[in-house]
Design an enzyme around this catalytic site. Structure first.
Site, short mmCIF file in Angstrom:
data_model
loop_
_atom_site.label_atom_id
_atom_site.label_comp_id
_atom_site.label_asym_id
_atom_site.label_seq_id
_atom_site.Cartn_x
_atom_site.Cartn_y
_atom_site.Cartn_z
N SER A 302 47.30 40.39 38.87
CA SER A 302 45.92 40.68 38.48
C SER A 302 45.74 42.17 38.17
O SER A 302 46.40 42.71 37.30
CB SER A 302 44.98 40.21 39.59
OG SER A 302 43.64 40.22 39.17
N ASP A 388 41.46 30.33 34.62
CA ASP A 388 41.23 31.56 35.37
C ASP A 388 39.85 32.13 35.03
O ASP A 388 39.59 32.51 33.89
CB ASP A 388 42.32 32.58 35.03
CG ASP A 388 42.31 33.79 35.95
OD1 ASP A 388 41.29 34.01 36.64
OD2 ASP A 388 43.33 34.50 36.00
N HIS A 425 42.96 31.37 38.99
CA HIS A 425 43.44 32.72 39.24
C HIS A 425 44.42 32.78 40.41
O HIS A 425 45.36 33.58 40.39
CB HIS A 425 42.26 33.65 39.51
CG HIS A 425 42.62 35.10 39.58
ND1 HIS A 425 42.96 35.83 38.47
CD2 HIS A 425 42.71 35.96 40.63
CE1 HIS A 425 43.23 37.07 38.82
NE2 HIS A 425 43.09 37.18 40.13
#
Length: 454
Positions: A302, A388, A425
């Site tokens: 991320s 996501d 995610h």
């Protein structure tokens, strides 16, 4: 009386007030932490207050008996409150609270872990000042020479951190937890960054399999939102460690640190400090002989992918390969779109591109914007998730497409985009799914680095 922790410009400190005056601004200060000690969190019970501390970069935890019957007219140190510092392993350790739901209990449950200590559940009796080990993760197929550490040995380590042992501690019942420090070496170094700041770097390797200046390595980084990089026990690493790999963790600015300033000096207009810290740690691993010069890889998740993507643009020859998971790479365009779920919240972390100075800062390191044209590029595995909601799937797709278009033809073939069409995610659940994903990641690194797996 009601104890609580209030915030000052220098961090957290302990204060109290009567329950009826909880809305009042006139709280009574009890103590401030010392210059090298910071309060990070707290938990409160009927007869005890539990404080999570950081001293000289090491996590610590202690309990204080309640009520606190002391004269608070003068500034006090934590030692003045007769605290009991919980015995914990001497190695770099992560401390997480367990399920402590009984307010009347005098037993506090904690989960301890480190790169060389499998997760261990410990109950600390705050009234008797003793502890007992409830369970420790069993490591199947682990080396048979894992040693057991007694509480007497661990209590001695408190003095190394500047903590005096209570007389009661000397009579504590012997308990043992296993660690693998005799098989795997865990070192904590301080790397000098571009501006002279010392950045903590945790290095894990097998002394038996590792070869100085000849081993491949992986550098983990995150450096955002004040989050501490996870360095807890992970049995999946043993496969690489036993093959001579070095695994390192760079606690760069922007992430969690000894005090709140560590986060503040690595976000917003100071975000480039995170990137330079990460690069300095990578260069340290090579210069000190931990990793072979052309065998360093990186892993980011991320927002942690900002470090790696920016490092590729600034220092293209430092890394040979990388894995970018659900990567935040097109930060400039994403922050210019307020309709995205996290854009407004990320203004506080990365800056608002609607402000000229902050726009220029973000543009200066944005991984997507600063891809070098016609240059060689490290091998990269980019994994994205269609569902996501935090990082749009298009960020990974755009970055990969631009790298393939800009890099030389031979490098383009080693930039892979792997998309999961169902997960979000945080990936897909299930033990076997995670094992399959990890095996794919390791296979990519081994092939990209040209390492013999035998």
């Amino acid at each position: 009386m009601k104890e609580n922790i209030k915030c000052s410009h220098e961090g957290l400190y302990l204060a109290r007030c009567r329950v009826g005056d909880i809305q009042s601004t006139t709280w009574q200060n009890i103590f401030y932490p010392g210059e090298d000690t910071y309060i990070q969190d707290m938990d409160i019970f009927n007869g005890h207050l539990v404080l999570f501390l950081n001293k000289d970069g090491f996590p610590m935890i202690c309990s204080i008996d309640l009520p606190i019957n002391v004269d608070c007219k003068h500034q006090m140190l934590i030692e003045d409150l007769n605290p009991w510092f919980f015995p914990i392993p001497s190695y770099s350790c992560s401390i997480g609270p367990g399920s402590n739901l009984d307010f009347m209990s005098s037993v506090y449950r904690v989960v301890l872990s480190s790169p060389v200590i499998p997760d261990v559940i410990v109950d600390y009796d705050m009234a008797r000042r003793t502890f007992s080990i409830i369970q420790q993760e069993e490591v199947l197929g682990a080396p048979s020479n894992a040693r057991s550490c007694s509480s007497v040995y661990e209590l001695d380590t408190l003095q190394h951190r500047g903590i005096e042992k209570d007389a009661k501690d000397k009579n504590v019942e012997l308990e043992r937890w296993k660690d693998f420090s005799s098989t795997y070496c865990c070192e904590r170094k301080e790397v000098i960054s571009h501006d002279g700041i010392r950045v903590p770097l945790t290095i894990l390797y097998s002394p038996k399999a590792w070869k100085s200046s000849e081993s491949p390595g992986i550098l983990h980084g995150y450096g955002a939102y004040g989050e501490v990089l996870d360095k807890s026990w992970c049995v999946d690493r043993l496969s690489l460690l036993d093959r001579g790999w070095v695994i390192a963790f760079a606690d760069v600015r922007g992430g969690g640190g000894d005090d709140p300033s560590w986060h503040k000096t690595g976000n917003g207009l100071f975000k480039q400090n995170s990137i330079h810290d990460f690069v300095s740690c990578g260069e340290y691993l090579i210069d000190e002989g931990y990793v072979q010069r052309d065998q360093l890889s990186a892993i980011g998740v991320s927002a942690g992918c900002l470090l790696i993507g920016a490092a590729f643009n600034m220092y293209p020859n430092l890394f040979r390969a990388a894995i970018l998971k659900v990567p935040f790479l097109d930060i400039l365009n994403s922050l210019l779109d307020p309709s995205l779920p996290l854009t407004m919240l990320d203004y506080e972390e990365f800056g608002n591109p609607g402000i000229k100075s902050e726009f220029e800062c973000i543009a200066s390191y944005c991984p997507y914007k600063n891809i070098r044209p016609r240059g060689c590029h490290p091998s990269v595995l980019v994994t994205a998730s269609f569902n996501d909601s935090r990082v749009g799937i298009w960020e990974a797709a755009k970055w990969v497409a631009k790298v393939r278009d800009s890099a030389c033809s031979s490098c383009s073939r080693t930039v892979i985009l792997k998309t999961n069409m169902s997960e979000g995610h945080f990936g897909e659940g299930g033990r076997y799914v995670q094992c399959k994903e990890l095996a794919y990641d390791y296979a990519f690194l081994v092939k990209a680095m040209g390492v013999d797996v035998n």
